[in-house]
Design an enzyme around this catalytic site. Structure first.
Site, mmCIF file in Angstrom:
data_model
loop_
_atom_site.group_PDB
_atom_site.id
_atom_site.type_symbol
_atom_site.label_atom_id
_atom_site.label_comp_id
_atom_site.label_asym_id
_atom_site.label_seq_id
_atom_site.Cartn_x
_atom_site.Cartn_y
_atom_site.Cartn_z
ATOM 1 N N GLY A 239 0.835 -1.207 0.000
ATOM 2 C CA GLY A 239 0.000 0.000 0.000
ATOM 3 C C GLY A 239 0.864 1.249 0.000
ATOM 4 N N ASP B 174 -0.355 -7.021 -6.761
ATOM 5 C CA ASP B 174 -1.485 -7.259 -5.858
ATOM 6 C C ASP B 174 -1.036 -8.143 -4.684
ATOM 7 O OD1 ASP B 174 -3.942 -8.042 -4.759
ATOM 8 O OD2 ASP B 174 -4.917 -8.013 -6.723
ATOM 9 N N TYR C 291 -15.105 -3.325 7.233
ATOM 10 C CA TYR C 291 -13.719 -2.904 7.449
ATOM 11 C C TYR C 291 -13.316 -3.114 8.914
ATOM 12 C CZ TYR C 291 -9.916 0.603 7.806
ATOM 13 O OH TYR C 291 -8.738 1.266 8.046
ATOM 14 N N LYS D 264 -10.425 -5.596 10.296
ATOM 15 C CA LYS D 264 -9.279 -5.125 11.090
ATOM 16 C C LYS D 264 -9.185 -5.890 12.412
ATOM 17 C CE LYS D 264 -7.335 -1.853 8.564
ATOM 18 N NZ LYS D 264 -5.979 -2.050 8.022
HETATM 19 N N1 SER Z 1 -9.696 6.354 8.352
HETATM 20 C C1 SER Z 1 -10.253 5.067 8.156
HETATM 21 C C2 SER Z 1 -11.556 5.124 7.466
HETATM 22 O O1 SER Z 1 -12.206 6.125 7.587
HETATM 23 C C3 SER Z 1 -10.459 4.392 9.460
HETATM 24 O O2 SER Z 1 -9.356 3.603 9.738
HETATM 25 O O3 SER Z 1 -11.921 4.179 6.844
#
Ligand code: SER
Length: 340
Positions: free
Chosen positions: A10, A54, A154, A158
């Site tokens: 990244g 990737d 997300y 995480k």
């Molecule tokens: N800044 C990130 C987001 O808004 C949160 O880790 O997805």
């Protein structure tokens, strides 16, 4: 002997830019940058290798590990929270599958090279799930083990990857007769919303803060997708780079957690707006809450308790809100748009 290498996935993203700059200036290690698109010049040229590819491409990862003696991995590649909500299956593949690939790479490389491989992982305030605004206001600074029921893809990704990292570091192949450990030294940070003067995030939900500041500096109107009461913890990008490199350098024996909260400042959208208008009186900001994205912000804590990071590895942010605005964001954002 090959030089020790740092792999940054990244690398073209917001944190990646800052990290590559930091290592190019300060490190004796080879820097191997990986992203779907290569880092642009001149930053890309300051890396030992500037690769386009990737993290789901196993053959590519194996080639990288064969060609470089990787000691540290900064695994930044991910779909952020708003993008992940729009493409949950892809988010799971990239955010979880990609992290698993990197953990395996770290393990295989450690086994072949005979030295541990550190994997630095940016987790997020998205790993929390506050049930409602009243609870969020009452909770104040949340600790690492509290409110661990995230409501976003997300956040789930995480939180699970934090556990995967802990598993690889402490419990890998626990039933094997000749158990040797994985050789992976996983270290995670739960970042607040990050604000950079030089780059814009893509697909996040804390993006309203950098968007408001950058729009004001450009003289562009901005419709803010949260209301004025929305509150999140934020951090200036230089502190995020400091946190990653400081945690990487901490002696393993001092780390009592595998993933730490880190805080810098907590502001409401109203406070942010007031500071932006004080600097750019003509800033054209309208608040138009998007219930879905605003709801995600409400589900994240308003502040974090980072006592453990301060105690175990000396975390100390350099930038509070006023210093971040006055000394880092305002001058650099102004200069950035003046050049355009
Ligand atoms: N800044 C990130 C987001 O808004 C949160 O880790 O997805």
């Amino acid at each position: 002997m090959r030089k020790p290498a740092i792999l940054i996935t990244g690398a073209s993203g917001e944190i990646g830019h800052g990290l590559v700059e930091h290592f190019a200036a300060n490190s004796q290690h080879d820097v191997v940058a990986l992203d779907l698109k290569p880092l642009e010049a001149p930053l890309g040229g300051r890396c030992t290798a500037n690769l386009a590819g990737d993290i789901l491409d196993q053959a590519l990862l194996q080639r990288i590990a064969a060609e470089h003696d990787i000691h540290e991995i900064y695994h930044l590649a991910a779909l952020l929270s708003t993008s992940a909500e729009r493409a949950p299956a892809q988010a799971h593949q990239v955010n979880v599958g990609g992290t698993l690939n990197l953990l395996h790479l770290a393990h295989e490389h450690s086994r072949r090279s005979g030295h541990p491989v550190k994997l630095l992982f940016p987790s997020s305030i998205a790993a929390y799930g506050m049930p409602d605004r009243a609870t969020k206001a009452k909770a104040g600074k949340v600790k690492e083990h509290e409110f661990n029921a995230p409501s976003t893809m997300y956040g789930c990704n995480k939180l699970y990857c934090e556990h995967l990292g802990r598993y690889f570091t402490l419990h890998f192949q626990q039933l094997a007769r000749d158990r040797q450990g994985s050789g992976v030294d996983f270290r995670g940070l739960r970042f607040p919303g990050l604000i950079s003067a030089f780059t814009m995030p893509t697909g996040g939900t804390s993006d309203y803060a950098p968007e408001m500041i950058h729009a004001a500096a450009k003289g562009a109107p901005y419709r803010c997708f949260v209301d004025e009461e929305a509150r999140l913890p934020f951090m200036a990008m230089p502190d995020a780079i400091t946190a990653l490199t400081k945690l990487a350098a901490a002696p393993a024996g001092q780390l009592r957690l595998r993933t730490y909260n880190i805080g810098a400042f907590s502001v409401s959208a109203r406070e942010l707006h007031a500071r932006v208008v004080a600097e750019w009186p003509k800033a054209d900001v309208a608040f138009a809450r998007d219930p879905a994205r605003g709801g995600i912000v409400d589900s994240w804590p308003g502040d974090v308790d980072d006592t453990a990071a301060r105690r175990d590895w000396g975390w100390q942010p350099a930038f509070d809100f006023e210093r971040a605005m006055k000394e880092y964001l305002i001058p650099n954002v102004r200069a950035f748009y003046a050049k355009r």
